[in-house]
Motif scaffolding. Structure first.
Motif, short mmCIF file in Angstrom:
data_model
loop_
_atom_site.label_atom_id
_atom_site.label_comp_id
_atom_site.label_asym_id
_atom_site.label_seq_id
_atom_site.Cartn_x
_atom_site.Cartn_y
_atom_site.Cartn_z
N GLY A 103 -8.76 71.71 4.86
CA GLY A 103 -8.99 71.89 3.59
C GLY A 103 -10.48 72.35 3.14
O GLY A 103 -11.46 72.10 4.20
N ARG A 141 -12.71 71.66 1.12
CA ARG A 141 -13.77 70.54 0.90
C ARG A 141 -13.97 70.02 2.36
O ARG A 141 -15.26 69.65 2.30
N SER A 146 -6.48 66.35 0.24
CA SER A 146 -5.84 67.29 -0.60
C SER A 146 -5.04 68.35 0.18
O SER A 146 -3.71 68.47 -0.33
N ARG A 184 -2.02 66.24 1.11
CA ARG A 184 -0.94 66.11 0.11
C ARG A 184 -0.19 67.32 -0.28
O ARG A 184 1.13 67.24 -0.64
N GLN A 185 -0.75 68.48 -0.13
CA GLN A 185 0.13 69.62 -0.45
C GLN A 185 0.93 70.05 0.76
O GLN A 185 2.02 70.52 0.12
N VAL A 210 -12.54 58.68 -1.69
CA VAL A 210 -11.50 59.47 -1.80
C VAL A 210 -10.26 58.69 -0.75
O VAL A 210 -10.50 58.33 0.17
N ASP A 217 -3.48 60.39 -2.73
CA ASP A 217 -3.66 60.03 -4.26
C ASP A 217 -2.58 60.78 -4.87
O ASP A 217 -2.79 62.25 -4.89
N ARG A 218 -1.84 60.20 -5.62
CA ARG A 218 -0.83 60.86 -6.36
C ARG A 218 -0.60 60.31 -7.54
O ARG A 218 0.33 59.18 -7.73
#
Length: 180
Positions: free
Chosen positions: A49, A51, A120, A123-124, A147, A151-152
């Motif tokens: 990612g 970030r 992130s 999760r994607q 973090v 996280d959903r």
């Protein structure tokens, strides 16, 4: 084609980075780990990612800074971003959409793992149905904020099947398969 694996180190209270993406907490927990050493040899490419790519580094201020796995791994890296830097980064390909990034990383990895780095993007990948496995190294520390592993908002049950559970000095690892 290789499998998609999200590998990450997590505090006991479920955080993979401290507030603001701070990774300095991880420094004291880095060290020899047979699971990590085996994993490194099984990675063919990284899918990172933006970030995470541009973020904090637990090796900051050392000769290992900016190197995947502290310099223990080298190979093709694919960074998912809508804002690629103007100056090329050797060994790094910047990709603008998830499908293209996953396809490129899998092609580069061959029969090895595409190791996913970043909450992130993991999760994607999970949302897109392309994440095959999750490897979590749990270290004995409570961060209290930061973090989260996943996280959903609103929550969702994602079934996982345990593949292995191992212990090494300073960390317990749980290797899981995503089953639905």
């Amino acid at each position: 084609m290789g499998r998609m694996l999200y590998s990450v180190t997590m505090s006991l209270d479920g955080f993979i980075a401290g507030p603001g993406g701070d990774m300095s907490w991880l420094t004291e927990h880095l060290g020899p780990n047979p699971t990590v050493e085996k994993l490194i040899g099984d990675i063919g490419a990284l899918l990172v990612g933006n970030r995470t790519f541009g973020g904090d580094d637990p090796h900051r201020g050392t000769d290992k800074e900016g190197e995947p796995f502290g310099g223990g791994w080298s190979g093709p890296q694919f960074v998912l971003t809508h804002h690629a830097p103007e100056t090329p980064v050797p060994g790094v390909t910047f990709v603008g959409d998830l499908d293209s990034a996953v396809a490129a990383a899998k092609a580069a990895a061959g029969d090895k793992y595409v190791n996913v780095l970043g909450a992130s993007i993991a999760r994607q990948c999970l949302d897109a149905g392309v994440l095959d496995e999750i490897l979590v190294f749990i270290v004995p520390v409570l961060l209290g904020d930061g973090v989260r592993l996943f996280d959903r908002p609103g929550g969702t049950n994602i079934r996982l099947e345990r593949l292995s559970l191992t212990q090494a000095p300073g960390a317990t690892s749980i290797w899981l398969r995503v089953v639905g």
